[in-house]
Design a protein around this motif. Sequence first.
Motif, PDB file in Angstrom:
ATOM      1  N   GLY A 191       0.816  -1.207   0.000  1.00  9.66           N
ATOM      2  CA  GLY A 191       0.000   0.000   0.000  1.00  9.66           C
ATOM      3  C   GLY A 191       0.851   1.258   0.000  1.00  9.66           C
ATOM      4  O   GLY A 191       0.558   2.229  -0.711  1.00  9.66           O
ATOM      5  N   ARG A 192       1.926   1.232   0.790  1.00  5.25           N
ATOM      6  CA  ARG A 192       2.823   2.388   0.861  1.00  5.25           C
ATOM      7  C   ARG A 192       3.542   2.602  -0.468  1.00  5.25           C
ATOM      8  O   ARG A 192       3.711   3.733  -0.921  1.00  5.25           O
ATOM      9  N   VAL A 193       3.946   1.486  -1.110  1.00  2.48           N
ATOM     10  CA  VAL A 193       4.612   1.582  -2.406  1.00  2.48           C
ATOM     11  C   VAL A 193       3.682   2.216  -3.434  1.00  2.48           C
ATOM     12  O   VAL A 193       4.080   3.100  -4.206  1.00  2.48           O
ATOM     13  N   ARG A 194       2.431   1.784  -3.453  1.00  3.73           N
ATOM     14  CA  ARG A 194       1.463   2.340  -4.401  1.00  3.73           C
ATOM     15  C   ARG A 194       1.231   3.830  -4.130  1.00  3.73           C
ATOM     16  O   ARG A 194       1.089   4.632  -5.061  1.00  3.73           O
ATOM     17  N   GLU A 195       1.197   4.184  -2.867  1.00  3.35           N
ATOM     18  CA  GLU A 195       0.987   5.585  -2.493  1.00  3.35           C
ATOM     19  C   GLU A 195       2.121   6.467  -3.018  1.00  3.35           C
ATOM     20  O   GLU A 195       1.892   7.539  -3.592  1.00  3.35           O
ATOM     21  N   VAL A 196       3.358   5.990  -2.822  1.00  5.92           N
ATOM     22  CA  VAL A 196       4.518   6.748  -3.290  1.00  5.92           C
ATOM     23  C   VAL A 196       4.537   6.803  -4.814  1.00  5.92           C
ATOM     24  O   VAL A 196       4.871   7.833  -5.409  1.00  5.92           O
ATOM     25  N   ALA A 197       4.168   5.693  -5.473  1.00  7.39           N
ATOM     26  CA  ALA A 197       4.155   5.652  -6.938  1.00  7.39           C
ATOM     27  C   ALA A 197       3.163   6.665  -7.502  1.00  7.39           C
ATOM     28  O   ALA A 197       3.440   7.330  -8.505  1.00  7.39           O
ATOM     29  N   ARG A 198       2.006   6.795  -6.857  1.00  2.79           N
ATOM     30  CA  ARG A 198       1.015   7.772  -7.322  1.00  2.79           C
ATOM     31  C   ARG A 198       1.510   9.197  -7.105  1.00  2.79           C
ATOM     32  O   ARG A 198       1.255  10.089  -7.914  1.00  2.79           O
ATOM     33  N   ALA A 199       2.251   9.390  -6.017  1.00  2.00           N
ATOM     34  CA  ALA A 199       2.733  10.734  -5.700  1.00  2.00           C
ATOM     35  C   ALA A 199       3.886  11.151  -6.612  1.00  2.00           C
ATOM     36  O   ALA A 199       4.032  12.329  -6.950  1.00  2.00           O
TER      37      ALA A 199
END
Length: 216
Positions: A185-193
Amino acid sequence: IAELPQDAAPGEIITACEKRLHAAQTLRDAMEKRALAAYFHYAGPAVRLAHSSGSWRHITDPSTGKPCRSWSAWLRAAKVSRQHAFRMVKEEPLMEALTGLNVGVLGVRQIDVLSPVLTKHGKEKVRLVWTTAQDTGDTSAPSLEKVRNQLDLAVKPEDDDEDPDRPSATPVLKFQASPGTFDEGRVREVARAQPEVARLVARTILSELGEDPDEQ
């Protein structure tokens, strides 16, 4: 040198083989030690002169076709390892300056403390720093640095590599290697940012794994 019996019990044969190998390795080690000493004897003065004169800047780096932009680039072109160059430029002159003071093997940190003193103030001041620290019973790097500063011999730390290629201390990415710590979830969050950074990271990782990132 141990003889190699052709017709003997297996235990006797392997014992003889191991004795012969041990003798050969001892001979090899002695020859390598002498060869390395000869290498330092002949190459050391050349490396020190190239470094102190700055003449390495006038040599073309074969990898770029341009003048060497760093000391490390010249070392690579001259086929001298950074470890050997460090010893030739810093350690050997210090050991010579401290001859007769029962110095033993100098650590890298001790060399870093003493080398600028030798360069800026000369042999006698280096000996003064060492003997003063020796009188206190502590010649560790922190003690040498304290004595050096007390004697007003501190100098601006030298960047002997003069190497603009040296990587920044700030990490580009920080990975957690411990099992079970991956947070999707954290990886996806950073990828979107940061989508551009995420794409670059993904392509780099896939390339390192031998996969074509354009086919993913």
